[in-house]
Design an enzyme around this catalytic site. Structure first.
Site, PDB file in Angstrom:
ATOM      1  N   ARG A   1      -5.594 -34.163 -12.894  1.00  0.00           N
ATOM      2  CA  ARG A   1      -6.561 -35.250 -12.703  1.00  0.00           C
ATOM      3  C   ARG A   1      -5.954 -36.389 -11.891  1.00  0.00           C
ATOM      4  O   ARG A   1      -6.648 -37.044 -11.108  1.00  0.00           O
ATOM      5  CB  ARG A   1      -7.070 -35.740 -14.063  1.00  0.00           C
TER       6      ARG A   1
ATOM      7  N   ASP B   1     -22.522 -29.873 -17.140  1.00  0.00           N
ATOM      8  CA  ASP B   1     -21.997 -29.149 -18.296  1.00  0.00           C
ATOM      9  C   ASP B   1     -23.173 -28.666 -19.137  1.00  0.00           C
ATOM     10  O   ASP B   1     -24.219 -29.335 -19.188  1.00  0.00           O
ATOM     11  CB  ASP B   1     -21.076 -30.041 -19.134  1.00  0.00           C
TER      12      ASP B   1
ATOM     13  N   ALA C   1     -23.596 -23.754 -15.423  1.00  0.00           N
ATOM     14  CA  ALA C   1     -22.819 -23.986 -14.200  1.00  0.00           C
ATOM     15  C   ALA C   1     -23.177 -23.008 -13.088  1.00  0.00           C
ATOM     16  O   ALA C   1     -23.423 -23.425 -11.944  1.00  0.00           O
ATOM     17  CB  ALA C   1     -21.329 -23.910 -14.513  1.00  0.00           C
TER      18      ALA C   1
ATOM     19  N   ASP D   1     -13.576 -26.397 -13.618  1.00  0.00           N
ATOM     20  CA  ASP D   1     -12.657 -26.193 -14.742  1.00  0.00           C
ATOM     21  C   ASP D   1     -13.416 -25.471 -15.851  1.00  0.00           C
ATOM     22  O   ASP D   1     -13.834 -26.083 -16.831  1.00  0.00           O
ATOM     23  CB  ASP D   1     -12.117 -27.545 -15.219  1.00  0.00           C
TER      24      ASP D   1
ATOM     25  N   CYS E   1      -7.863 -21.224 -17.951  1.00  0.00           N
ATOM     26  CA  CYS E   1      -7.152 -21.417 -19.216  1.00  0.00           C
ATOM     27  C   CYS E   1      -7.005 -20.115 -19.990  1.00  0.00           C
ATOM     28  O   CYS E   1      -6.722 -20.127 -21.189  1.00  0.00           O
ATOM     29  CB  CYS E   1      -7.876 -22.459 -20.069  1.00  0.00           C
TER      30      CYS E   1
END
Length: 402
Positions: free
Chosen positions: A214, A257, A286, A306, A346
């Site tokens: 970020r 989101d 999304a 992300d 992730c």
């Protein structure tokens, strides 16, 4: 429990080499599982010896997990009590002192900090704890005592709702274990303040692992039109809107989101930080919104993606890896020529090489060319055990797109 009263487990002959080399896990098929061992309750603290009586360490045992023993200490005489836990917490905090000026960080990252099964995020004087194994679950009262003695916390929240707990035969619960959550805990980052919902937010309520990414995004956002896809509670969006000292921030930011709570918290944070004239947030899927923005001919100087974990189990590896290709195919056309695209992953089960390969394939399918300018992972508050490289789960890439 006195060390002398701790149950004893033994490793089968010739199965101790990997453990002696420093690996903190012992698998069920490496142990002598006699009647006594099979009767031990999940999470029991045990002493572990090799076939010749040499000590390997103390840890927690769960017969119902493939990883049957997770070692907490190599000293066979170590007693796992509140003093032991407090020492681990104090060293974890000291480990982060050189990297963070303010007390907002991941305090404990499981084996990386010598506390297998535990994740603790620190928000000044509030702490959110995840106990993801049977051993961690059993040791939670000691951990809470240690947190009290070391930090005098205002609040301790137990976020024991991670799906990985099912692999340990554990249920899912969320509870305020100590203190009060009014007013709500805050996190400060990049000169901004964000209120957290520690009980209902995703995971611990914040993602410290992308803090340094970020920082990079904020430095690129001056005067930009920004799209933040999977915006969660608005961390990337607001950091882009504020920018960095001497450069200024984005001209306009759109955050997307599917979580109604996430979008509401992001909008609230924008208003409280005086950025609501720059940022707007939408509740939307999304992939669907990326498609509709592309069909409308929208272009952004900076596109941030992300997403959540697309590869939650090994059976998801094929379709999950291809989801990153689809994400690239839909996101890259929205990047204005010369603009930037950021993508994170992730999924610890997805190798970095395969992630990069699928992203590159998506770039090609989008009919665009790009160059990789930067890449990285989690920050120093997410230390990786040297024998568990797979615990370095986070991967991110920054492209400039022609």
């Amino acid at each position: 429990m006195p060390v002398s009263n701790m149950p004893v487990l033994r490793v089968q002959p010739r199965e101790d080499r990997r453990i002696r080399s420093g690996h903190p896990w012992i698998y069920a098929n490496e142990l002598v599982l006699d009647t006594t061992a099979k009767a031990l309750p999940p999470g029991e603290a045990v002493r572990v010896y090799d076939a010749h009586g040499g000590g390997l360490g103390v840890g927690s045992f769960n017969l119902h997990s493939l990883i049957a023993v997770r070692l907490f200490d190599r000293n066979i005489e170590t007693r796992i009590d509140a003093v032991f836990m407090a020492g681990k917490l104090a060293r974890a905090a000291e480990r982060r002192r050189n990297f963070f000026e303010q007390p907002y960080y991941r305090l404990v990252h499981a084996e990386g900090d010598g506390l297998p099964g535990f994740v603790i995020d620190r928000f000044a004087d509030s702490f959110v704890v995840q106990a993801n194994t049977a051993g961690a679950e059993k040791l939670t009262p000691l951990l809470i005592d240690a947190l009290r003695s070391e930090f005098k916390p205002r609040a301790i929240v137990l976020r024991n709702d991670s799906p990985v707990r099912r692999l340990e035969g554990l249920g899912e619960t969320i509870a305020l274990a100590d203190g009060a959550l009014e007013p709500a805990p805050l996190v400060e980052e990049g000169g901004l303040r964000f209120a957290l919902d520690a009980l209902a937010g995703q995971k611990t309520g914040w993602y410290f692992d992308l803090r340094f990414a970020r920082d990079l995004i904020a430095s690129l956002s001056a005067g930009a039109r920004v799209l933040d896809c999977y915006c969660h509670t608005g961390a990337f969006a607001l950091r882009a809107a504020k920018g960095v000292v001497g450069k200024g921030g984005a001209a306009a930011v759109l955050g997307i989101d599917r979580s109604e709570l996430g979008v509401a918290l992001a909008a609230k944070a924008a208003a409280e930080n005086g950025l609501d004239a720059i940022c707007r947030f939408e509740k939307a899927d999304a992939f669907e919104r990326l498609e509709s923005l592309g069909a409308a001919g929208e272009r952004f100087d900076l596109v941030i993606t992300d997403p959540p974990n697309f590869v939650k189990s090994r059976k998801d590896l094929g379709p999950g890896s291809r989801a990153y290709r689809k994400l690239a195919r839909l996101a890259v056309p929205l990047v204005a020529p010369g603009g930037y695209w950021f993508v994170a992953c992730c999924a610890h089960l997805l190798p970095a090489e395969l992630f990069a390969k699928e992203v590159a394939a998506g770039l090609s399918l989008a009919g665009r060319e790009g160059r990789l300018l930067a890449q990285g992972g989690a920050g120093p508050d997410h230390p990786v055990h040297p024998h568990l490289p797979e615990s370095a789960y986070l991967k991110w890439l920054l492209f400039q797109v022609d």
